[in-house]
Design an enzyme around this catalytic site. Structure first.
Site, PDB file in Angstrom:
ATOM      1  N   SER A   1       7.680   4.279  -0.419  1.00 38.64           N
ATOM      2  CA  SER A   1       6.692   4.714   0.579  1.00 38.64           C
ATOM      3  C   SER A   1       7.402   5.346   1.764  1.00 38.64           C
ATOM      4  O   SER A   1       6.856   6.212   2.444  1.00 38.64           O
ATOM      5  CB  SER A   1       5.865   3.527   1.054  1.00 38.64           C
ATOM      6  OG  SER A   1       5.229   2.962  -0.067  1.00 38.64           O
ATOM      7  N   ARG A   2       8.624   4.916   2.035  1.00 36.94           N
ATOM      8  CA  ARG A   2       9.362   5.445   3.198  1.00 36.94           C
ATOM      9  C   ARG A   2       9.819   6.890   2.981  1.00 36.94           C
ATOM     10  O   ARG A   2      10.179   7.559   3.944  1.00 36.94           O
ATOM     11  CB  ARG A   2      10.542   4.542   3.534  1.00 36.94           C
ATOM     12  CG  ARG A   2      10.085   3.201   4.090  1.00 36.94           C
ATOM     13  CD  ARG A   2      11.174   2.463   4.841  1.00 36.94           C
ATOM     14  NE  ARG A   2      10.628   1.362   5.607  1.00 36.94           N
ATOM     15  CZ  ARG A   2      10.555   0.092   5.189  1.00 36.94           C
ATOM     16  NH1 ARG A   2      11.007  -0.231   3.998  1.00 36.94           N
ATOM     17  NH2 ARG A   2      10.029  -0.841   5.952  1.00 36.94           N
TER      18      ARG A   2
ATOM     19  N   MET B   1      11.646   6.394  -5.854  1.00 30.50           N
ATOM     20  CA  MET B   1      10.341   6.463  -5.180  1.00 30.50           C
ATOM     21  C   MET B   1      10.198   5.323  -4.189  1.00 30.50           C
ATOM     22  O   MET B   1      10.549   4.177  -4.489  1.00 30.50           O
ATOM     23  CB  MET B   1       9.211   6.412  -6.190  1.00 30.50           C
ATOM     24  CG  MET B   1       9.106   7.712  -6.917  1.00 30.50           C
ATOM     25  SD  MET B   1       7.546   7.837  -7.778  1.00 30.50           S
ATOM     26  CE  MET B   1       7.828   9.375  -8.638  1.00 30.50           C
TER      27      MET B   1
ATOM     28  N   LEU C   1       0.540   3.730  -2.067  1.00 33.79           N
ATOM     29  CA  LEU C   1       0.960   3.620  -3.466  1.00 33.79           C
ATOM     30  C   LEU C   1       1.528   4.926  -4.017  1.00 33.79           C
ATOM     31  O   LEU C   1       1.043   6.007  -3.703  1.00 33.79           O
ATOM     32  CB  LEU C   1      -0.227   3.176  -4.323  1.00 33.79           C
ATOM     33  CG  LEU C   1      -0.891   1.872  -3.870  1.00 33.79           C
ATOM     34  CD1 LEU C   1      -2.069   1.532  -4.781  1.00 33.79           C
ATOM     35  CD2 LEU C   1       0.102   0.710  -3.837  1.00 33.79           C
TER      36      LEU C   1
ATOM     37  N   GLY D   1       0.813  -1.211   0.000  1.00 40.69           N
ATOM     38  CA  GLY D   1       0.000   0.000   0.000  1.00 40.69           C
ATOM     39  C   GLY D   1       0.842   1.254   0.000  1.00 40.69           C
ATOM     40  O   GLY D   1       2.017   1.225  -0.335  1.00 40.69           O
TER      41      GLY D   1
ATOM     42  N   GLN E   1      15.268  -8.474  -3.348  1.00 32.88           N
ATOM     43  CA  GLN E   1      13.946  -9.094  -3.195  1.00 32.88           C
ATOM     44  C   GLN E   1      13.525  -9.775  -4.500  1.00 32.88           C
ATOM     45  O   GLN E   1      13.026 -10.909  -4.497  1.00 32.88           O
ATOM     46  CB  GLN E   1      12.926  -8.022  -2.798  1.00 32.88           C
ATOM     47  CG  GLN E   1      11.486  -8.461  -2.898  1.00 32.88           C
ATOM     48  CD  GLN E   1      10.516  -7.429  -2.364  1.00 32.88           C
ATOM     49  OE1 GLN E   1      10.373  -7.268  -1.164  1.00 32.88           O
ATOM     50  NE2 GLN E   1       9.817  -6.719  -3.242  1.00 32.88           N
TER      51      GLN E   1
ATOM     52  N   GLY F   1       5.585   4.652  -8.817  1.00 31.53           N
ATOM     53  CA  GLY F   1       6.280   3.393  -9.113  1.00 31.53           C
ATOM     54  C   GLY F   1       5.290   2.233  -9.159  1.00 31.53           C
ATOM     55  O   GLY F   1       5.316   1.404 -10.083  1.00 31.53           O
ATOM     56  N   HIS F   2       4.381   2.177  -8.177  1.00 31.54           N
ATOM     57  CA  HIS F   2       3.369   1.111  -8.171  1.00 31.54           C
ATOM     58  C   HIS F   2       2.439   1.245  -9.387  1.00 31.54           C
ATOM     59  O   HIS F   2       2.058   0.249 -10.005  1.00 31.54           O
ATOM     60  CB  HIS F   2       2.500   1.195  -6.917  1.00 31.54           C
ATOM     61  CG  HIS F   2       3.236   0.951  -5.629  1.00 31.54           C
ATOM     62  ND1 HIS F   2       3.447   1.941  -4.708  1.00 31.54           N
ATOM     63  CD2 HIS F   2       3.779  -0.173  -5.119  1.00 31.54           C
ATOM     64  CE1 HIS F   2       4.095   1.436  -3.670  1.00 31.54           C
ATOM     65  NE2 HIS F   2       4.317   0.156  -3.893  1.00 31.54           N
TER      66      HIS F   2
HETATM   67  O1  PAF Z   1       8.003  -4.874  -2.030  1.00 35.99           O
HETATM   68  C1  PAF Z   1       7.028  -4.917  -1.252  1.00 35.99           C
HETATM   69  O2  PAF Z   1       6.205  -3.992  -1.188  1.00 35.99           O
HETATM   70  C2  PAF Z   1       6.848  -6.110  -0.326  1.00 35.99           C
HETATM   71  O3  PAF Z   1       8.070  -6.588   0.119  1.00 35.99           O
HETATM   72  C3  PAF Z   1       6.004  -7.227  -0.956  1.00 35.99           C
HETATM   73  C4  PAF Z   1       6.675  -7.827  -2.188  1.00 35.99           C
HETATM   74  C5  PAF Z   1       4.628  -6.707  -1.327  1.00 35.99           C
HETATM   75  C6  PAF Z   1       5.816  -8.377   0.067  1.00 35.99           C
HETATM   76  O4  PAF Z   1       5.188  -7.937   1.223  1.00 35.99           O
END
Ligand code: PAF
Length: 275
Positions: A182-183, A180, A29, A27, A149, A32-33
């Protein structure tokens, strides 16, 4: 746009739908999202976005409780993007009270962010695997700002034979170069002015690598410059893009990865280069 909160609801909907693209998020958002969602449409009939702040990927002293939760605004943005489904589960929908199963991608989870955030990538791998099982997408999209990740999720999909195509999209940046995230919302005015230096120092390291300077010198120089600029440096490393091992002079496909802190706010970024 439909909003589902429980696993049976989304499973039931899934049965009647064809090619699905999935964008997992926590969330809050940002552009980037939204780029991931726009790209998702090009690969599918329907797009599902999950919003779930996953407790198992936060350490005890991390920002789980304070992580920005902006579901109403997020859903408005998603509706404007013509997203088909938002999956918004509660923690109990994802983790049974006595849940015992975790997924660990052993080697790739050890270094960089894994070295200081114990258990973080086990939490990510576990929740992504659960979400993949619940949503059963054909395609899933992730931002490459979180390159480690992405590498972990690629390995998970390969090792568990999940029939899902992964797509990673380049980092979206603010006009001044800050990646970008959220932090970024936590940054005060002074920190926000300082934060774009991360990208500048990454670019400088890339230029010095191309010019033939040694990897060791480049890493040391960048760490000292980041510190002088006011960052606490978690790591700054040049790695091989294929397996995230430390790069050697002969490696061609490289990535420069960094994580730094401004006060309590942890920011990560990376830059690719091909020699
Ligand atoms: O990148 C993220 O926002 C999170 O690590 C993810 C992939 C949604 C998993 O919680």
């Amino acid at each position: 746009m439909q909003i589902f909160h429980t696993v049976p609801e989304i499973r039931n909907w899934r049965e009647n739908n064809q090619r699905l693209a999935f964008v997992p998020t926590m969330g809050n958002l940002h552009t980037g999202h939204l780029q991931l969602i726009r790209e998702a449409k090009r690969h599918s009939d329907k797009v599902v976005v999950s919003i779930f702040v996953n407790p198992t990927q936060f350490g005890v002293n991390e920002d789980f409780a304070d992580y920005p939760r902006t579901e109403t605004a997020d859903c408005e943005l998603l509706a404007a993007e013509n997203c088909d489904v938002v999956f918004l589960p509660a923690v109990e929908d994802i983790y049974a009270a006595n849940a015992q199963t975790m997924i660990r991608v052993s080697q790739l989870s050890q270094n960089y962010c894994g070295a200081t955030r114990a258990g973080h990538f086990d939490g990510v791998a576990t929740v992504v695997c659960k979400l993949f099982n619940i949503v059963q997408p054909d395609v899933a999209l992730f931002g490459l700002k979180d390159f480690q990740q992405f590498a972990i999720i690629q390995t998970l999909v390969r090792d568990l034979h999940l029939p899902i195509k992964l797509i990673g999209l380049p980092t979206v940046r603010e006009i001044d170069g800050l990646a970008m995230s959220s932090r970024n919302n936590y940054l005060n005015e002074k920190q926000r002015l300082c934060a774009p230096q991360i990208y500048r120092i990454l670019q400088q390291a890339r230029d010095n690598l191309i010019a033939g300077q040694s990897i060791f010198e480049i890493e040391q120089q960048a760490i000292s410059e980041l510190k002088q600029t006011g960052f606490e440096v978690d790591y700054f490393n040049v790695a091989r893009r294929s397996d995230l091992q430390a790069a050697t002079v002969d490696d061609k496909a490289l990535i420069i990865l960094t994580a730094v802190k401004l006060g309590k706010i942890r920011l990560i970024d990376n830059l690719w280069l091909d020699k």
